[in-house]
Design a protein around this motif. Structure first.
Motif, PDB file in Angstrom:
ATOM      1  N   ALA A 231      25.867  92.446  23.577  1.00  0.00           N
ATOM      2  CA  ALA A 231      26.288  93.612  22.788  1.00  0.00           C
ATOM      3  C   ALA A 231      27.808  93.601  22.594  1.00  0.00           C
ATOM      4  O   ALA A 231      28.304  93.892  21.508  1.00  0.00           O
ATOM      5  N   GLN A 232      28.543  93.222  23.644  1.00  0.00           N
ATOM      6  CA  GLN A 232      30.009  93.167  23.542  1.00  0.00           C
ATOM      7  C   GLN A 232      30.423  92.045  22.595  1.00  0.00           C
ATOM      8  O   GLN A 232      31.334  92.197  21.784  1.00  0.00           O
TER       9      GLN A 232
ATOM     10  N   GLY B  94      30.041  92.855  19.113  1.00  0.00           N
ATOM     11  CA  GLY B  94      30.914  93.949  18.690  1.00  0.00           C
ATOM     12  C   GLY B  94      30.229  95.286  18.529  1.00  0.00           C
ATOM     13  O   GLY B  94      30.774  96.183  17.892  1.00  0.00           O
ATOM     14  N   VAL B  95      29.023  95.442  19.088  1.00  0.00           N
ATOM     15  CA  VAL B  95      28.338  96.732  18.943  1.00  0.00           C
ATOM     16  C   VAL B  95      28.594  97.657  20.134  1.00  0.00           C
ATOM     17  O   VAL B  95      28.261  98.828  20.091  1.00  0.00           O
ATOM     18  N   GLY B  96      29.223  97.124  21.179  1.00  0.00           N
ATOM     19  CA  GLY B  96      29.541  97.970  22.325  1.00  0.00           C
ATOM     20  C   GLY B  96      30.733  98.858  22.012  1.00  0.00           C
ATOM     21  O   GLY B  96      31.561  98.523  21.184  1.00  0.00           O
ATOM     22  N   SER B  97      30.775 100.004  22.650  1.00  0.00           N
ATOM     23  CA  SER B  97      31.948 100.871  22.543  1.00  0.00           C
ATOM     24  C   SER B  97      31.975 101.719  23.793  1.00  0.00           C
ATOM     25  O   SER B  97      31.019 101.729  24.566  1.00  0.00           O
ATOM     26  N   ARG B  98      33.081 102.438  23.983  1.00  0.00           N
ATOM     27  CA  ARG B  98      33.194 103.218  25.207  1.00  0.00           C
ATOM     28  C   ARG B  98      32.100 104.288  25.291  1.00  0.00           C
ATOM     29  O   ARG B  98      31.565 104.556  26.347  1.00  0.00           O
TER      30      ARG B  98
END
Lengths: 223, 249
Positions: free
Chosen positions: A181-182, A185-189
């Motif tokens: 996911a990271q 680029g789909v990960g976020s805080r």
């Protein structure tokens, strides 16, 4: 300074993430299919036969299965080659170790490389055991997967190899799914907790689901 | 405080290094770690020995010059720079291991000093905005949404010390590079070079021999400025976007 995806560390990680997710999707389907063993020999063997007739009459016998196999082989090779090349690079980038040692990162993170090697070896054994029957313990019979599975899990080493591999797959997915996911680029805080949770749930469900088969044979529920 | 120091000594880039043991006495808990090393160096100089070489400049935690891996942690046990680390973080009688940043892309120059010019070359590859010089532009001509400004500031906090590389098990410079990319890519001033910036800086980072990211998260834990691990995710997103747009061709 244009680069292809394959020439970049970020690009190669993308290859790993996508191929990993393809394999993960397959594992979910594989695990759910395995559980049909609890409905008895007839239904399990019929299900196994359906895997070969899938897509008929549009497709020929076993075509759909071969498409799946080819996609999986491509995914496994892409995953392994990028993992090997990236690992080589990583080890070269940190040639001297610190004198003061410290346990770094989580267990799942640290075992990704060895876990991957264990899984690659397991896949070879698994295919030779239950698809081609070359290393099968009993009298391997094509088209009788129920009995073949029971034979495998009636041996101590069959259980040991399988359980070690399933635990390795669980750990691998725990770090791998979240990492993919990271990388993509789909990960976020805000999504981090959800993604980590999903990774843990996936890892746990797959581990339990896959372990259900040898446990079923060992306890005599499946015989 | 009386301390035992085990310090990495290496004559020059080509020489083999080793840990040397020193005793220092009369250390005040209010001293910074660098002041403690100054004390050691004064003693070494008086004894006619070569003082321990280490990088330092502003000594107020904003320049990124100081480094040191202390007891296995980049910048030591507190989440700050070594110059802002105080001896009260240690106990009387402690043995402290002091080592340089370890990475192929950061070769040791002498003792605890490493060559971090690889970072400069990553910046040169795209860590800037091209603006016409001349009279100052009207401040309100380019509105920046508050969340974007906050994000840019968060990443702009990176002082380029290299603790992320030192802490990374793969000697990767992903957190540094991502901080620099996200800082500019989120702003309208950085928009014209948004795609080439990420592609060129990542390519330069690879050329310098840094490792890849395995999402171990050690970099973000070590970062004295609190650059989050999600910064790397943001860089990956920018890289994929630029690659999909065919900006690299």
């Amino acid at each position: 300074m244009a680069r292809t995806v394959w020439d970049s560390t970020v690009g190669k990680k993308t290859v790993m993430a996508v191929s990993g997710l393809i394999m993960l999707l397959y594992l979910v389907a594989h695990m759910l299919g395995n559980l049909k063993i609890y409905f008895g020999a007839l239904e399990f063997n019929e299900y196994a036969h359906w895997l070969r007739t899938m897509g008929e009459p549009l497709l020929h016998y076993e075509w759909a299965l071969w498409v799946v196999r080819v996609v999986l082989v491509v995914a496994v090779v892409a995953h392994a080659v990028s993992a090997y090349q990236l690992s080589r690079r990583d080890i070269k980038a940190r040639p001297s170790k610190y004198v003061h040692k410290k346990a770094r990162a989580s267990y799942a993170t640290r075992t990704m490389r060895w876990g991957g090697i264990i899984l690659a070896l397991f896949i070879v054994w698994h295919i030779l055991d239950l698809t081609t029957g070359h290393v099968h313990s009993g009298g391997f019979e094509e088209g009788k997967p129920y009995q073949n599975v029971v034979d495998t899990f009636s041996t101590w080493y069959g259980n040991v190899i399988y359980i070690v591999a399933v635990l390795a797959v669980g750990l691998h997915i725990r770090h791998g799914f979240w990492s993919a996911a990271q990388t993509l680029g789909v990960g976020s805080r805000t999504r981090d907790r959800a993604l980590k949770g999903l990774a843990n749930v996936l890892a746990l469900l797959l581990t339990i689901g896959f372990l259900a088969v040898p446990v079923g044979v060992m306890t005599g529920v499946v015989s | 405080m009386k301390l035992t120091l085990r310090v990495w000594r290496q004559k020059n880039a080509d020489a083999d290094g080793a840990m040397s043991t020193y005793e220092v006495d009369g250390i005040s808990p209010d001293m910074s770690f660098l002041e403690m090393l100054d004390t050691l160096n004064e003693e070494l100089t008086l004894e006619g020995e070569d003082p321990v070489a280490f990088d330092h400049d502003c000594r107020e935690g904003i320049c990124g010059a100081c480094s040191l891996v202390i007891n296995g942690d980049a910048h030591g046990p507190e989440r700050t720079t070594t110059c802002q680390l105080h001896m009260r973080s240690f106990k009387d009688g402690d043995t402290i291991d002091v080592e340089p940043w370890r990475a192929a892309a950061f070769p040791v120059v002498k003792d605890l000093v490493v060559d971090r010019t690889a970072f400069d070359r990553i910046i040169q590859a795209g860590g800037y905005v091209s603006v016409p010089t001349g009279s100052a532009p009207e401040a309100h001509a380019t509105p920046v949404p508050k969340p974007d400004a906050d994000l840019a500031f968060e990443h702009a906090e990176c002082i380029g010390c290299g603790a992320c590389v030192a802490a990374c098990p793969n000697g990767a410079a992903m957190l540094f590079t991502s901080a620099k990319i996200n800082h500019l890519n989120v702003l309208p001033q950085g928009a014209p070079e948004r795609e080439t910036r990420v592609l060129d800086m990542v390519a330069q980072m690879d050329d310098e021999g840094f490792g890849g990211c395995t999402l171990a998260g050690e970099c973000a834990t070590a970062c004295p400025k609190g650059i989050p691990l999600s910064s790397i995710t943001g860089m990956n997103k920018e890289w994929l976007r630029a690659t999909a747009k065919g900006a690299g061709r």
